[in-house]
Design a protein around this motif. Structure first.
Motif, short mmCIF file in Angstrom:
data_model
loop_
_atom_site.label_atom_id
_atom_site.label_comp_id
_atom_site.label_asym_id
_atom_site.label_seq_id
_atom_site.Cartn_x
_atom_site.Cartn_y
_atom_site.Cartn_z
N ARG A 182 -12.82 14.50 17.67
CA ARG A 182 -11.80 14.95 16.71
C ARG A 182 -11.77 14.05 15.47
O ARG A 182 -10.71 13.72 14.95
CB ARG A 182 -10.42 15.04 17.37
CG ARG A 182 -10.43 16.00 18.57
CD ARG A 182 -9.08 16.35 19.05
NE ARG A 182 -8.50 17.39 18.20
CZ ARG A 182 -7.45 18.12 18.56
NH1 ARG A 182 -6.87 17.94 19.71
NH2 ARG A 182 -6.98 19.03 17.73
N LEU A 183 -12.95 13.67 15.00
CA LEU A 183 -13.05 12.70 13.92
C LEU A 183 -13.25 13.34 12.56
O LEU A 183 -13.01 12.70 11.54
CB LEU A 183 -14.21 11.74 14.23
CG LEU A 183 -14.18 10.39 13.55
CD1 LEU A 183 -12.97 9.57 13.96
CD2 LEU A 183 -15.46 9.63 13.83
N ASP A 184 -13.69 14.60 12.51
CA ASP A 184 -14.12 15.19 11.24
C ASP A 184 -13.04 15.16 10.16
O ASP A 184 -13.34 14.88 9.01
CB ASP A 184 -14.63 16.62 11.44
CG ASP A 184 -16.00 16.62 12.10
OD1 ASP A 184 -16.70 15.59 12.04
OD2 ASP A 184 -16.37 17.65 12.69
N ASP A 185 -11.79 15.44 10.50
CA ASP A 185 -10.73 15.42 9.49
C ASP A 185 -9.71 14.32 9.77
O ASP A 185 -8.59 14.36 9.27
CB ASP A 185 -10.04 16.79 9.41
CG ASP A 185 -9.29 17.13 10.69
OD1 ASP A 185 -9.62 16.55 11.76
OD2 ASP A 185 -8.39 17.98 10.65
N ARG A 242 -0.65 14.80 13.79
CA ARG A 242 -1.17 13.50 13.34
C ARG A 242 -2.69 13.55 13.29
O ARG A 242 -3.33 14.06 14.20
CB ARG A 242 -0.66 12.41 14.26
CG ARG A 242 0.87 12.38 14.21
CD ARG A 242 1.46 11.58 15.31
NE ARG A 242 1.32 10.17 15.02
CZ ARG A 242 1.58 9.23 15.92
NH1 ARG A 242 1.98 9.53 17.13
NH2 ARG A 242 1.45 7.96 15.58
N LYS A 243 -3.27 12.99 12.25
CA LYS A 243 -4.72 13.09 12.03
C LYS A 243 -5.46 11.89 12.61
O LYS A 243 -5.99 11.05 11.89
CB LYS A 243 -5.01 13.25 10.55
CG LYS A 243 -4.50 14.58 10.02
CD LYS A 243 -5.21 14.97 8.78
CE LYS A 243 -4.92 16.43 8.48
NZ LYS A 243 -5.73 16.92 7.42
N LYS A 280 -15.71 7.79 8.07
CA LYS A 280 -14.88 8.99 8.03
C LYS A 280 -13.38 8.69 8.07
O LYS A 280 -12.58 9.59 7.86
CB LYS A 280 -15.24 9.90 9.21
CG LYS A 280 -16.67 10.38 9.21
CD LYS A 280 -16.97 11.23 10.43
CE LYS A 280 -18.42 11.69 10.41
NZ LYS A 280 -18.72 12.56 11.56
N VAL A 281 -13.00 7.44 8.38
CA VAL A 281 -11.58 7.14 8.58
C VAL A 281 -11.13 5.99 7.68
O VAL A 281 -11.94 5.30 7.08
CB VAL A 281 -11.29 6.81 10.07
CG1 VAL A 281 -11.57 8.02 10.95
CG2 VAL A 281 -12.08 5.59 10.54
#
Length: 190
Positions: free
Chosen positions: A52-55, A82-83, A106-107
Motif C-alpha cells: 500500500r505504498l503507491d499513494d 490515513r495515507k 515514495k514517502v
C-alpha cells in the motif's frame, strides 16, 4: 609497521572479493525469485516488499513475522483515510540499499520497527542500517526523510495491531514535526 610482503595486499583483495560477492548476491536472489515465479506461477518480492505504498505519505518498516499485524494496522488506518504504507525488508544481508531507496523515495516519513536493540546507537539495528540508506537518498534528492526507531517484541513479546497503531500515529506526526532522538519502546508498559 605492519606485516611486510604480499600478505596485506592479498588480504585486501580477498576482502574486496567478499564484498563484491555479497553485493552480487542481491542480483542472484532476485534472479532465483524470478525463476521460481516462472516455474510456479506466483511471485514474491525478493529484497523489499512494498505494501500500500503507491499513494502513501508515510510508511512503517518491518522484518519477518511482525509484518502480519503491521499490515492489519495499515489496512485499518487506510480505512480511516490515513495515507500509510508498509515496507518489509525481505533480505537483510546483504542490505538492499537500491531497492530501499526506490521504496523510500515514495514517502515523506518513516517509522522502523525492530525486534532487537543496537546498544551502541540507542536504537534498533535495522533502523541504524536504514539511516545509511536515508543519507544516500538525501544526497540524491536533497531532502532528508524524517525517521524514528521503534523497539518491540523483546524476549518473545507480541507486537500487536495496537502497537502498530502507536507506530503509525507517531510516524504520521513526523510529517509535521521533528523526529525524536530516542526510540519508542513498544512493550514497555504491557
Amino acid at each position: 609497521g605492519g606485516a611486510g610482503g604480499k600478505g596485506p595486499a592479498t588480504f585486501v583483495r580477498y576482502r574486496k572479493s567478499q564484498c563484491r560477492g555479497m553485493q552480487n548476491a542481491l542480483g542472484v536472489i532476485t534472479k532465483v525469485h524470478e525463476e521460481w515465479a516462472g516455474r510456479f506461477g506466483r511471485s514474491y518480492a525478493p529484497l523489499v516488499e512494498e505494501y500500500r505504498l503507491d499513494d502513501a505519505e508515510f510508511a512503517i518498516m518491518t522484518l519477518g513475522s511482525m509484518t502480519g499485524a503491521a499490515k492489519d494496522a495499515v489496512d485499518e488506518a487506510r480505512e480511516a483515510g490515513r495515507k500509510v504504507g508498509l515496507i518489509k525488508i525481505k533480505t537483510f544481508s546483504p542490505f538492499p540499499v537500491e531497492a530501499l531507496m526506490r521504496a523510500l523515495s515514495k514517502v515523506r516519513a518513516l517509522g522502523v520497527v525492530d525486534r532487537s536493540v543496537g546498544f551502541r546507537w540507542n536504537c534498533g539495528p535495522m533502523y541504524q542500517e536504514v539511516l545509511g540508506v536515508l543519507y544516500r537518498l538525501a544526497g540524491e534528492s536533497g531532502t532528508v526523510l524524517p525517521a524514528m526507531s521503534f523497539i518491540g517484541g523483546l524476549a518473545g513479546a507480541d507486537i500487536t495491531i495496537g502497537h502498530f497503531h502507536r507506530v503509525i500515529d507517531a510516524t504520521e506526526r513526523l510529517l509535521d514535526g521533528p523526529a525524536p532522538n530516542e526510540p519508542v519502546w513498544l512493550n514497555e508498559n504491557d
